[in-house]
Every structure is written in structure tokens, then in C-alpha cells.
Design a protein around this motif. Structure first.
Motif, PDB file in Angstrom:
ATOM      1  N   LYS A  12      74.846 -31.567 -44.113  1.00 42.35           N
ATOM      2  CA  LYS A  12      74.992 -32.834 -43.595  1.00 42.35           C
ATOM      3  C   LYS A  12      74.073 -32.736 -42.117  1.00 42.35           C
ATOM      4  O   LYS A  12      73.625 -33.870 -41.852  1.00 42.35           O
ATOM      5  N   LYS A  13      74.146 -31.647 -41.622  1.00 42.21           N
ATOM      6  CA  LYS A  13      73.420 -31.608 -40.241  1.00 42.21           C
ATOM      7  C   LYS A  13      71.779 -31.678 -40.411  1.00 42.21           C
ATOM      8  O   LYS A  13      71.410 -32.399 -39.695  1.00 42.21           O
ATOM      9  N   GLN A  14      71.312 -31.313 -41.402  1.00 40.08           N
ATOM     10  CA  GLN A  14      70.104 -31.224 -41.771  1.00 40.08           C
ATOM     11  C   GLN A  14      69.535 -32.695 -41.875  1.00 40.08           C
ATOM     12  O   GLN A  14      68.655 -33.080 -41.796  1.00 40.08           O
ATOM     13  N   ILE A  15      70.460 -33.413 -42.819  1.00 37.27           N
ATOM     14  CA  ILE A  15      70.222 -34.767 -43.161  1.00 37.27           C
ATOM     15  C   ILE A  15      70.158 -35.807 -41.937  1.00 37.27           C
ATOM     16  O   ILE A  15      69.126 -36.323 -41.768  1.00 37.27           O
ATOM     17  N   ARG A  16      71.126 -35.389 -41.065  1.00 43.54           N
ATOM     18  CA  ARG A  16      71.048 -36.293 -39.739  1.00 43.54           C
ATOM     19  C   ARG A  16      69.725 -36.191 -39.010  1.00 43.54           C
ATOM     20  O   ARG A  16      69.130 -36.755 -38.276  1.00 43.54           O
ATOM     21  N   LYS A  17      69.594 -34.663 -38.862  1.00 43.42           N
ATOM     22  CA  LYS A  17      68.257 -34.161 -37.901  1.00 43.42           C
ATOM     23  C   LYS A  17      67.059 -34.808 -38.662  1.00 43.42           C
ATOM     24  O   LYS A  17      66.174 -35.173 -37.822  1.00 43.42           O
ATOM     25  N   ASN A  18      66.920 -35.011 -40.112  1.00 40.17           N
ATOM     26  CA  ASN A  18      65.650 -35.361 -40.756  1.00 40.17           C
ATOM     27  C   ASN A  18      65.608 -36.824 -40.506  1.00 40.17           C
ATOM     28  O   ASN A  18      64.483 -37.455 -40.079  1.00 40.17           O
ATOM     29  N   ILE A  19      66.739 -37.522 -40.249  1.00 42.06           N
ATOM     30  CA  ILE A  19      66.928 -39.181 -40.245  1.00 42.06           C
ATOM     31  C   ILE A  19      66.336 -39.366 -38.678  1.00 42.06           C
ATOM     32  O   ILE A  19      65.379 -40.136 -38.241  1.00 42.06           O
ATOM     33  N   TRP A  20      66.722 -38.348 -37.835  1.00 42.61           N
ATOM     34  CA  TRP A  20      66.242 -38.408 -36.393  1.00 42.61           C
ATOM     35  C   TRP A  20      64.809 -38.157 -36.029  1.00 42.61           C
ATOM     36  O   TRP A  20      64.058 -38.925 -35.436  1.00 42.61           O
ATOM     37  N   LYS A  21      64.340 -37.350 -36.759  1.00 40.93           N
ATOM     38  CA  LYS A  21      62.944 -36.903 -36.820  1.00 40.93           C
ATOM     39  C   LYS A  21      61.952 -37.928 -37.501  1.00 40.93           C
ATOM     40  O   LYS A  21      60.991 -38.407 -37.071  1.00 40.93           O
ATOM     41  N   LYS A  22      62.590 -38.676 -38.693  1.00 39.74           N
ATOM     42  CA  LYS A  22      61.856 -39.741 -38.989  1.00 39.74           C
ATOM     43  C   LYS A  22      61.797 -40.846 -38.254  1.00 39.74           C
ATOM     44  O   LYS A  22      60.705 -41.523 -38.271  1.00 39.74           O
ATOM     45  N   LYS A  23      62.630 -41.197 -37.553  1.00 36.95           N
ATOM     46  CA  LYS A  23      62.676 -42.267 -36.559  1.00 36.95           C
ATOM     47  C   LYS A  23      61.413 -42.141 -35.557  1.00 36.95           C
ATOM     48  O   LYS A  23      60.645 -42.963 -35.158  1.00 36.95           O
ATOM     49  N   GLY A  24      61.457 -40.857 -35.173  1.00 38.02           N
ATOM     50  CA  GLY A  24      60.183 -40.638 -34.185  1.00 38.02           C
ATOM     51  C   GLY A  24      58.834 -40.636 -34.904  1.00 38.02           C
ATOM     52  O   GLY A  24      57.875 -41.088 -34.304  1.00 38.02           O
ATOM     53  N   TYR A  25      58.920 -40.419 -36.009  1.00 39.09           N
ATOM     54  CA  TYR A  25      57.525 -40.228 -36.834  1.00 39.09           C
ATOM     55  C   TYR A  25      57.023 -41.791 -36.946  1.00 39.09           C
ATOM     56  O   TYR A  25      55.977 -42.102 -36.735  1.00 39.09           O
ATOM     57  N   TRP A  26      58.198 -42.738 -37.465  1.00 38.40           N
ATOM     58  CA  TRP A  26      57.542 -43.904 -37.613  1.00 38.40           C
ATOM     59  C   TRP A  26      57.249 -44.731 -36.343  1.00 38.40           C
ATOM     60  O   TRP A  26      56.264 -45.432 -36.271  1.00 38.40           O
ATOM     61  N   ALA A  27      57.980 -44.217 -35.108  1.00 40.54           N
ATOM     62  CA  ALA A  27      57.354 -44.930 -33.966  1.00 40.54           C
ATOM     63  C   ALA A  27      56.099 -44.594 -33.559  1.00 40.54           C
ATOM     64  O   ALA A  27      55.426 -45.431 -33.062  1.00 40.54           O
ATOM     65  N   ALA A  28      55.971 -43.054 -33.811  1.00 43.80           N
ATOM     66  CA  ALA A  28      54.440 -42.691 -33.497  1.00 43.80           C
ATOM     67  C   ALA A  28      53.383 -43.359 -34.177  1.00 43.80           C
ATOM     68  O   ALA A  28      52.280 -43.574 -33.728  1.00 43.80           O
ATOM     69  N   LEU A  29      53.843 -43.492 -35.590  1.00 46.28           N
ATOM     70  CA  LEU A  29      52.980 -44.067 -36.444  1.00 46.28           C
ATOM     71  C   LEU A  29      52.533 -45.430 -36.093  1.00 46.28           C
ATOM     72  O   LEU A  29      51.378 -46.091 -35.948  1.00 46.28           O
ATOM     73  N   LYS A  30      53.649 -46.312 -35.662  1.00 44.98           N
ATOM     74  CA  LYS A  30      53.307 -47.656 -35.384  1.00 44.98           C
ATOM     75  C   LYS A  30      52.492 -47.798 -34.007  1.00 44.98           C
ATOM     76  O   LYS A  30      51.614 -48.685 -33.830  1.00 44.98           O
ATOM     77  N   ALA A  31      52.698 -47.064 -33.150  1.00 45.53           N
ATOM     78  CA  ALA A  31      51.886 -46.767 -31.753  1.00 45.53           C
ATOM     79  C   ALA A  31      50.725 -46.552 -32.096  1.00 45.53           C
ATOM     80  O   ALA A  31      49.700 -47.084 -31.200  1.00 45.53           O
TER      81      ALA A  31
END
Length: 52
Positions: A12-31
Motif C-alpha cells: 500500500k505504501k508503494q502504491i501511494r508512493k508511485n501515485i505521488w511520483k507519477k503526478k510529478g512525472y506528468w507535471a514535468a512532461l506538460k512543462a
């Protein structure tokens, strides 16, 4: 009286961490995409002054 909380499972901790990382990935991709469109002057939402 205060009761200690149950421990969060590793999966569960890994799932939450991956969601958090993916948000940063999409923000960087859009920028990056916006910067690329601005540098090549292909952006449809920005005004480019013409130098005559």
C-alpha cells in the motif's frame, strides 16, 4: 486513551508512493511540452510579437 494505529502494508505504501511520483512525472512532461512548443513557436495559446 490513545491507541496506536496499525502499520500500513509495504504494498500500500508503494502504491501511494508511485501515485505521488507519477503526478510529478506528468507535471514535468506538460512543462517540457509547453516549453518545446514555445521555443518552436508552435503554441496556439501564446501571442508572439512580430518584429518588423
Amino acid at each position: 486513551m490513545a491507541v496506536p494505529k496499525k502499520r500500513t502494508s509495504i504494498s500500500k505504501k508503494q502504491i501511494r508512493k508511485n501515485i505521488w511520483k507519477k503526478k510529478g512525472y506528468w507535471a514535468a512532461l506538460k512543462a517540457f511540452s509547453l516549453g518545446k512548443s514555445l521555443s518552436t513557436r508552435n503554441s496556439k495559446s501564446f501571442f508572439y510579437p512580430t518584429n518588423n
